[in-house]
Structure formats: structure tokens, C-alpha cells
Design an enzyme around this catalytic site. Structure first.
Site, PDB file in Angstrom:
ATOM      1  CB  ILE A   1      -6.695 -27.391 -47.477  1.00  0.00           C
ATOM      2  CG1 ILE A   1      -7.649 -26.462 -46.716  1.00  0.00           C
ATOM      3  CG2 ILE A   1      -5.302 -27.384 -46.860  1.00  0.00           C
ATOM      4  CD1 ILE A   1      -8.009 -26.932 -45.309  1.00  0.00           C
TER       5      ILE A   1
ATOM      6  CG  ASP B   1      -7.830 -36.144 -54.659  1.00  0.00           C
ATOM      7  OD1 ASP B   1      -7.629 -35.131 -53.960  1.00  0.00           O
ATOM      8  OD2 ASP B   1      -8.931 -36.750 -54.676  1.00  0.00           O
TER       9      ASP B   1
ATOM     10  CG  ASP C   1      -9.097 -45.546 -51.632  1.00  0.00           C
ATOM     11  OD1 ASP C   1      -8.747 -44.939 -50.593  1.00  0.00           O
ATOM     12  OD2 ASP C   1     -10.109 -46.263 -51.689  1.00  0.00           O
TER      13      ASP C   1
ATOM     14  CB  SER D   1      -9.561 -30.726 -37.645  1.00  0.00           C
ATOM     15  OG  SER D   1     -10.690 -29.902 -37.437  1.00  0.00           O
TER      16      SER D   1
ATOM     17  CE1 TYR E   1     -12.534 -34.135 -40.851  1.00  0.00           C
ATOM     18  CE2 TYR E   1     -12.891 -32.742 -38.938  1.00  0.00           C
ATOM     19  CZ  TYR E   1     -12.327 -32.947 -40.180  1.00  0.00           C
ATOM     20  OH  TYR E   1     -11.553 -31.951 -40.748  1.00  0.00           O
TER      21      TYR E   1
ATOM     22  CE  LYS F   1      -8.876 -34.440 -40.135  1.00  0.00           C
ATOM     23  NZ  LYS F   1      -7.843 -34.415 -41.179  1.00  0.00           N
TER      24      LYS F   1
ATOM     25  CB  VAL G   1     -10.821 -23.816 -44.733  1.00  0.00           C
ATOM     26  CG1 VAL G   1     -10.263 -23.356 -46.084  1.00  0.00           C
ATOM     27  CG2 VAL G   1      -9.762 -23.671 -43.642  1.00  0.00           C
TER      28      VAL G   1
HETATM   29  N1  LIG Z   1     -12.208 -27.151 -44.570  1.00  0.00           N
HETATM   30  C1  LIG Z   1     -12.010 -26.950 -43.270  1.00  0.00           C
HETATM   31  O1  LIG Z   1     -12.567 -26.039 -42.661  1.00  0.00           O
HETATM   32  C2  LIG Z   1     -11.081 -27.848 -42.499  1.00  0.00           C
HETATM   33  C3  LIG Z   1     -10.963 -27.627 -41.124  1.00  0.00           C
HETATM   34  C4  LIG Z   1     -10.113 -28.429 -40.395  1.00  0.00           C
HETATM   35  C5  LIG Z   1      -9.392 -29.430 -41.030  1.00  0.00           C
HETATM   36  N2  LIG Z   1      -9.527 -29.617 -42.362  1.00  0.00           N
HETATM   37  C6  LIG Z   1      -8.736 -30.691 -42.981  1.00  0.00           C
HETATM   38  O2  LIG Z   1      -8.046 -30.193 -44.108  1.00  0.00           O
HETATM   39  C7  LIG Z   1      -7.866 -31.244 -45.065  1.00  0.00           C
HETATM   40  C8  LIG Z   1      -8.363 -30.803 -46.423  1.00  0.00           C
HETATM   41  O3  LIG Z   1      -9.748 -30.554 -46.311  1.00  0.00           O
HETATM   42  P1  LIG Z   1     -10.584 -29.765 -47.397  1.00  0.00           P
HETATM   43  O4  LIG Z   1     -11.552 -28.959 -46.627  1.00  0.00           O
HETATM   44  O5  LIG Z   1      -9.680 -29.143 -48.383  1.00  0.00           O
HETATM   45  O6  LIG Z   1     -11.418 -30.987 -48.046  1.00  0.00           O
HETATM   46  P2  LIG Z   1     -11.818 -31.319 -49.560  1.00  0.00           P
HETATM   47  O7  LIG Z   1     -12.941 -32.303 -49.443  1.00  0.00           O
HETATM   48  O8  LIG Z   1     -12.013 -30.088 -50.355  1.00  0.00           O
HETATM   49  O9  LIG Z   1     -10.518 -32.069 -50.119  1.00  0.00           O
HETATM   50  C9  LIG Z   1     -10.139 -33.346 -49.657  1.00  0.00           C
HETATM   51  C10 LIG Z   1      -9.523 -34.106 -50.818  1.00  0.00           C
HETATM   52  O10 LIG Z   1      -9.155 -35.404 -50.325  1.00  0.00           O
HETATM   53  C11 LIG Z   1      -9.478 -36.347 -51.306  1.00  0.00           C
HETATM   54  N3  LIG Z   1      -9.664 -37.649 -50.685  1.00  0.00           N
HETATM   55  C12 LIG Z   1     -10.635 -38.025 -49.824  1.00  0.00           C
HETATM   56  N4  LIG Z   1     -10.497 -39.317 -49.499  1.00  0.00           N
HETATM   57  C13 LIG Z   1      -9.412 -39.779 -50.173  1.00  0.00           C
HETATM   58  C14 LIG Z   1      -8.765 -41.022 -50.239  1.00  0.00           C
HETATM   59  N5  LIG Z   1      -9.226 -42.097 -49.582  1.00  0.00           N
HETATM   60  N6  LIG Z   1      -7.650 -41.138 -50.992  1.00  0.00           N
HETATM   61  C15 LIG Z   1      -7.192 -40.082 -51.690  1.00  0.00           C
HETATM   62  N7  LIG Z   1      -7.777 -38.875 -51.682  1.00  0.00           N
HETATM   63  C16 LIG Z   1      -8.877 -38.719 -50.919  1.00  0.00           C
HETATM   64  C17 LIG Z   1     -10.759 -35.818 -51.945  1.00  0.00           C
HETATM   65  O11 LIG Z   1     -11.002 -36.396 -53.219  1.00  0.00           O
HETATM   66  C18 LIG Z   1     -10.471 -34.330 -51.996  1.00  0.00           C
HETATM   67  O12 LIG Z   1      -9.842 -33.974 -53.213  1.00  0.00           O
HETATM   68  C19 LIG Z   1      -8.602 -32.457 -44.488  1.00  0.00           C
HETATM   69  O13 LIG Z   1      -7.684 -33.272 -43.804  1.00  0.00           O
HETATM   70  C20 LIG Z   1      -9.562 -31.840 -43.499  1.00  0.00           C
HETATM   71  O14 LIG Z   1      -9.926 -32.739 -42.482  1.00  0.00           O
HETATM   72  C21 LIG Z   1     -10.359 -28.868 -43.120  1.00  0.00           C
END
Ligand SMILES: NC(=O)c1ccc[n+]([C@@H]2O[C@H](COP(=O)([O-])OP(=O)(O)OC[C@H]3O[C@@H](n4cnc5c(N)ncnc54)[C@H](O)[C@@H]3O)[C@@H](O)[C@H]2O)c1
Length: 269
Positions: free
Chosen positions: A19, A38, A64, A146, A159, A163, A192
Site C-alpha cells: 500500500i 522504509d 526504522d 485496519s 496487531y 490499530k 489487500v
Molecule cells: N494488506 C492489508 O490487507 C491491510 C489491511 C489493513 C491494514 N493494512 C495496513 O496497511 C499498511 C500497509 O500494509 P501492507 O499490506 O502494504 O504491508 P507491507 O508489509 O507490504 O508493507 C509495509 C512496509 O512497512 C515497512 N516497515 C515495517 N516496519 C517498519 C519500520 N519499523 N520502519 C520503517 N518501515 C517499516 C516494511 O519494510 C514494508 O515496506 C499497514 O499499516 C497495514 O497494517 C493492510
């Protein structure tokens, strides 16, 4: 729709994947100047690639988000490279990698890392980016929540709790920042397909004998069919479209809100 984001500096934390990556691309497609932070070492290359594709200026740095001093330094580095930050979208988050149902499948120790990134990392970002926005009387924050934070989801309890916490903190932020013309909102995706979702699946099926595990696609189709009225995945682009809208002046009177792009999974009234 022209969102009038041209040349505005937008920072996406967690922008190297899923996302966050779609959000960085969407900001760039609108002409915004984009920084990706990231912990993935590929952040700089990913940002440069977006720059090549869209001809906007970009910045990429390894960060981080749990390290407050590093977040503060990143703000300085971005502003030196690109100019004052106008928009911040925090998409960085992790899950525990374990399945709940019930919560005691996890240990209390499993909560620490999840809360560290998902809520304390978000707090670091809020503290580091707010002063400049307040001083300039311009800015928007967007944090990823979320559906899990809205329904007491049993899938990964730390988690879900992280959220729910971000929803509350963003309401506090929105009230404190509003007199300074800075907005803060939460976007709650549903399902997603991203690397994070693949890890949720792995945590959920880990306890099953290998020959009884559904495939990722079967697991997702069953869950979506049961829970999502529109009965389809949300895409990273669906989420990114709402994020850039909320950042824009088209949403200038939207703050302190929790908005779902979830195919109708959670309905409030
Ligand atoms: N995928 C889904 O269905 C979904 C649903 C609800 C909420 N979300 C939320 O959407 C957001 C994006 O999720 P996604 O599915 O794209 O996940 P993803 O794992 O594809 O991407 C998350 C990114 O965050 C980075 N990251 C993690 N910890 C970090 C840190 N300490 N410092 C810096 N960067 C860090 C990772 O390296 C990664 O690039 C998240 O907040 C997730 O909770 C996702």
C-alpha cells in the site's frame, strides 16, 4: 480530478512495499515530490525508479520508524533535499506472524515488537513531523489503521490492538493540530493482497497439517466471501486513491476521521 498536489512534498513511511508503494506512486502521478522512508534497504532505489517513471523529484532513505532520533534526522534530510514536508502518510506496520483464535496462542512477549512499530513508530512520526507543519500552518497526516482495529479481530490480537490505538491517537492529534491548519486522518483497508497479507495467511495456517492447508487464494476467497459485502479484494491502488484525496485540499474539512476502504466489511452509522 486534479488534486492540486503538484510540487508539494509528500513523505511515505513504509513506502517500499504494498500500500505504501502504491501511495508513493499515486502522489508522484499527481505531480507531488515524493520521499520514501522504509527499513527496506531498497528504499532509495524504489524512490529513484518512481522519479524516473514520473519525472518528479524523489528521495529515498532507510529508516526504522521505532528510532525517534533517526526519524528526526530523516525530516531534516528530506527537507534539505526536497523542501518543506506538506504530507505524511505512515503505512509502516508489522504483524506478530502468529495466529490468534484464541489470543493465548501468542505469548505476551509477542506484543512488544508489534506495538513498537505500529503505535510507538507512529508516535515518533507524529512528534518528528508536526513542528514544521505547525510552524508553516500547512500539512496533512494519514495513518493506516485496519478493520482489525474496529472489530476486536482475533486474527492477530496485538496487531488489532495497535490499530485501535492509532485511531484514538489520531483523534487526539487532529484536535491538537486543527488550530494550526494541520489535519490527521486514519484509513482502514479491508483485504489487500500484499506481503503483509501473505504473512497473515502463513500465521493462520501454520497450526494445520500441511496436507490440510488451503492455498493463499482459497483462504482469501473464503474470508472475503464471508466478510466483505462487495466480495472482492481491495487493491493497493484503491487505498492509495483515498489517501491522496484525503491529503489534498479537496478534503480540507476532513480531520480526525477514520475512513474505510474495505468493500463494506465494517459499516458504522
Ligand atoms: N494488506 C492489508 O490487507 C491491510 C489491511 C489493513 C491494514 N493494512 C495496513 O496497511 C499498511 C500497509 O500494509 P501492507 O499490506 O502494504 O504491508 P507491507 O508489509 O507490504 O508493507 C509495509 C512496509 O512497512 C515497512 N516497515 C515495517 N516496519 C517498519 C519500520 N519499523 N520502519 C520503517 N518501515 C517499516 C516494511 O519494510 C514494508 O515496506 C499497514 O499499516 C497495514 O497494517 C493492510
Amino acid at each position: 480530478m486534479d488534486l492540486n498536489l503538484t510540487n508539494q512534498v509528500a513523505v511515505v513511511i513504509g513506502g517500499a512495499s504494498g500500500i505504501g508503494l502504491a501511495t508513493a506512486q499515486a502522489f508522484a502521478a499527481e505531480g507531488a515530490v515524493v520521499a520514501i522512508l522504509d527499513r527496506n534497504p531498497a528504499a532509495a532505489e524504489i524512490a529513484a525508479e518512481i522519479g524516473r517513471e514520473t519525472s518528479v523529484a524523489t528521495y529515498g532513505g532507510i529508516l526504522d520508524a521505532t528510532d525517534f532520533e533517526a526519524v528526526r534526522r530523516a525530516v531534516d534530510d528530506i527537507e534539505a533535499a526536497l523542501g518543506p514536508v506538506v504530507h505524511v502518510a505512515n503505512t509502516a506496520a508489522i504483524g506478530s506472524g502468529k495466529g490468534g483464535f484464541p489470543f493465548w496462542n501468542l505469548q505476551p512477549e509477542d506484543w512488544r515488537a508489534v506495538l513498537g512499530v505500529n503505535i510507538l513508530g507512529a508516535v515518533n512520526i507524529a512528534h518528528a513531523f508536526s513542528p514544521g507543519m505547525v510552524e508553516r500552518r500547512q500539512g496533512s497526516f494519514l495513518f493506516l489503521g485496519s478493520v482489525a482495529g474496529q472489530i476486536g479481530s482475533q486474527t492477530d490480537p496485538p496487531y488489532s490492538a495497535s490499530k485501535a490505538a492509532i485511531l484514538n491517537f489520531v483523534q487526539c492529534m487532529a484536535k491538537d493540530l486543527a488550530p494550526h491548519n494541520v489535519r490527521a486522518n486514519v484509513l482502514n483497508p479491508g483485504m489487500v493482497s500484499t506481503p503483509l497479507q501473505a504473512r497473515v495467511y502463513a500465521g493462520q495456517v501454520a497450526h494445520l497439517p500441511v496436507d490440510q492447508r488451503p492455498s493463499y487464494e482459497e483462504w482469501a476467497a473464503e474470508k472475503i466471501g464471508r466478510l466483505v459485502p462487495l466480495n472482492r479484494w481491495q487493491t493497493p491502488e484503491d487505498i492509495a486513491n483515498m489517501i491522496i484525496f484525503l491529503a489534498s485540499d479537496r478534503a480540507r474539512n476532513v480531520t480526525g476521521q477514520s475512513i474505510n476502504v474495505d468493500g463494506g466489511w465494517v459499516m458504522h452509522w
